[in-house]
Write a protein that holds these residues in place. Structure first.
Motif, PDB file in Angstrom:
ATOM      1  N   GLU A 153      31.799  43.466  39.950  1.00  0.00           N
ATOM      2  CA  GLU A 153      33.215  43.203  39.692  1.00  0.00           C
ATOM      3  C   GLU A 153      34.051  44.477  39.827  1.00  0.00           C
ATOM      4  OE1 GLU A 153      34.901  40.477  39.313  1.00  0.00           O
ATOM      5  OE2 GLU A 153      33.143  39.159  39.430  1.00  0.00           O
ATOM      6  N   GLN A 154      33.519  45.586  39.291  1.00  0.00           N
ATOM      7  CA  GLN A 154      34.270  46.833  39.325  1.00  0.00           C
ATOM      8  C   GLN A 154      34.509  47.323  40.748  1.00  0.00           C
ATOM      9  OE1 GLN A 154      32.629  49.977  36.941  1.00  0.00           O
ATOM     10  NE2 GLN A 154      34.072  51.514  37.677  1.00  0.00           N
ATOM     11  N   TRP A 155      33.514  47.117  41.612  1.00  0.00           N
ATOM     12  CA  TRP A 155      33.585  47.646  42.976  1.00  0.00           C
ATOM     13  C   TRP A 155      33.776  46.545  44.022  1.00  0.00           C
ATOM     14  CZ3 TRP A 155      34.369  52.611  42.668  1.00  0.00           C
ATOM     15  CH2 TRP A 155      33.883  53.288  41.533  1.00  0.00           C
ATOM     16  N   LYS A 156      34.277  45.414  43.560  1.00  0.00           N
ATOM     17  CA  LYS A 156      34.460  44.234  44.424  1.00  0.00           C
ATOM     18  C   LYS A 156      35.371  44.538  45.623  1.00  0.00           C
ATOM     19  CE  LYS A 156      35.767  39.351  44.019  1.00  0.00           C
ATOM     20  NZ  LYS A 156      36.240  38.314  43.051  1.00  0.00           N
ATOM     21  N   GLU A 157      36.401  45.343  45.410  1.00  0.00           N
ATOM     22  CA  GLU A 157      37.337  45.640  46.492  1.00  0.00           C
ATOM     23  C   GLU A 157      36.624  46.300  47.671  1.00  0.00           C
ATOM     24  OE1 GLU A 157      41.429  48.240  47.287  1.00  0.00           O
ATOM     25  OE2 GLU A 157      40.720  47.866  45.229  1.00  0.00           O
ATOM     26  N   TYR A 158      35.725  47.235  47.366  1.00  0.00           N
ATOM     27  CA  TYR A 158      34.953  47.877  48.429  1.00  0.00           C
ATOM     28  C   TYR A 158      33.976  46.878  49.075  1.00  0.00           C
ATOM     29  CZ  TYR A 158      36.528  52.576  47.169  1.00  0.00           C
ATOM     30  OH  TYR A 158      37.263  53.711  46.937  1.00  0.00           O
ATOM     31  N   THR A 159      33.343  46.090  48.253  1.00  0.00           N
ATOM     32  CA  THR A 159      32.360  45.122  48.744  1.00  0.00           C
ATOM     33  C   THR A 159      32.981  44.179  49.770  1.00  0.00           C
ATOM     34  OG1 THR A 159      31.187  45.176  46.637  1.00  0.00           O
ATOM     35  CG2 THR A 159      30.779  43.275  48.060  1.00  0.00           C
ATOM     36  N   LEU A 160      34.181  43.707  49.476  1.00  0.00           N
ATOM     37  CA  LEU A 160      34.831  42.711  50.329  1.00  0.00           C
ATOM     38  C   LEU A 160      35.610  43.334  51.481  1.00  0.00           C
ATOM     39  CD1 LEU A 160      36.136  40.191  47.616  1.00  0.00           C
ATOM     40  CD2 LEU A 160      33.943  40.216  48.833  1.00  0.00           C
ATOM     41  N   SER A 161      35.641  44.656  51.535  1.00  0.00           N
ATOM     42  CA  SER A 161      36.449  45.343  52.548  1.00  0.00           C
ATOM     43  C   SER A 161      35.754  45.484  53.902  1.00  0.00           C
ATOM     44  CB  SER A 161      36.811  46.749  52.041  1.00  0.00           C
ATOM     45  OG  SER A 161      35.676  47.612  52.043  1.00  0.00           O
ATOM     46  N   THR A 162      34.506  45.031  53.998  1.00  0.00           N
ATOM     47  CA  THR A 162      33.725  45.293  55.215  1.00  0.00           C
ATOM     48  C   THR A 162      33.842  44.209  56.274  1.00  0.00           C
ATOM     49  OG1 THR A 162      31.766  44.247  54.254  1.00  0.00           O
ATOM     50  CG2 THR A 162      32.034  46.623  53.892  1.00  0.00           C
TER      51      THR A 162
END
Length: 279
Positions: A268-277
């Motif tokens: 959840e904390q790093w979701k933005e990076y996860t979904l940015s690919t």
């Protein structure tokens, strides 16, 4: 007919393996028990009989395992339940353990179990039935224990190949489970059973503290009863749809919840990076 099932149990001369073998024989099952210490096993359980076949086997030698499976089939005519229980704990940080120490732990804990599976599967496939229990550890669920990295990685590996085996084997009616025991009151943490690093680095204070705690405080005070673990395995072997993942002990259950929470929080904390690919 249930009591006539044939169990093949590795690492049977002590700990959970020995407890399970004794419990199985008390309940009328036929048992093949493998060990590196034949004399100890015979003293604890007894000589070869119509119900019991002790075998001295080097699990890291595929041809020796193949011979053991063949002897089991010759003695009992079949194998119904395989328990990959043999293994040992290797303490030491990733830096301080030598390549030889790390590979030796994998040879027994991972490749030894794979040798058993490889040689037992043809018989289980041909009879279109059977159970396989691969005994992992809470260390196969949760690796955040300083000084236990190599051991935990062997148990993570067992969990991974068990998941795959469960998929591969189900079309043949073979049921496969990975078992995650918590702390059970066996001799697993005795100095004779636990392998310590040959070249310890004293800078690793957390690892040394964990080592001391396991040898001096946890050993002998584990919260779980191996006799009850044996009862659970026997009960699960009778289930029509046993779990692929079986936890044993409240401590194992609690560690799973901790792992789920940790991964969920990170995701959840790093979701933005996860979904940015994505493209």
């Amino acid at each position: 007919m249930e009591a006539k099932k044939v169990w093949f149990v590795t690492g049977a001369s002590k700990g959970l393996g020995l407890t399970l073998v004794k419990k199985l024989l008390q309940n009328g099952y036929r048992v093949v028990a493998t060990t590196r210490d034949m004399q100890s096993l015979i003293e604890e359980v007894g000589q070869v009989s119509g119900m019991f076949l002790p075998l001295e086997v080097s699990l890291t030698d595929n041809s020796d395992v193949k011979t053991a499976i063949e002897k089991s089939i010759a003695h009992f005519g079949k194998i119904d339940v395989v328990v990959n229980n043999a293994g040992y704990g290797q303490l030491g940080t990733l830096e301080e353990l030598t390549d030889e120490e790390a590979r030796a732990n994998f040879d027994v804990n991972v490749f030894g179990a794979l040798n058993v599976i490889r040689n037992a599967m043809p018989y289980l496939r041909s009879q279109r039935s059977g159970n396989i229990f691969n005994i992992s550890s809470v260390g196969g669920l949760f690796g955040s224990f300083a000084g236990w990295g190599v051991y935990c990685s062997t148990k993570f590996a067992m969990a991974g190949f068990t998941e795959a085996l469960a998929e591969e084997a189900k079309e043949f009616g073979i049921k496969v489970s990975v078992v995650y025991p918590g702390y059970f009151r066996t001799d697993f943490l005795n100095k004779g059973s636990l392998s310590l690093p040959k070249q310890p680095i004293q800078d690793y204070k957390a690892a040394r503290q964990s080592e001391q705690a396991h040898l001096e405080n946890i050993n002998g005070n584990q919260p779980n009863d191996p006799d009850k673990a044996a009862d659970v395995l026997i009960s699960i072997s009778k289930e029509e749809n046993p779990p692929v993942h079986l936890l044993l002990g409240k401590d194992a259950f609690d560690l799973l919840q901790s792992k789920i929470n940790t991964i969920t929080e990170d995701a959840e904390q790093w979701k933005e990076y996860t979904l940015s690919t994505a493209f």
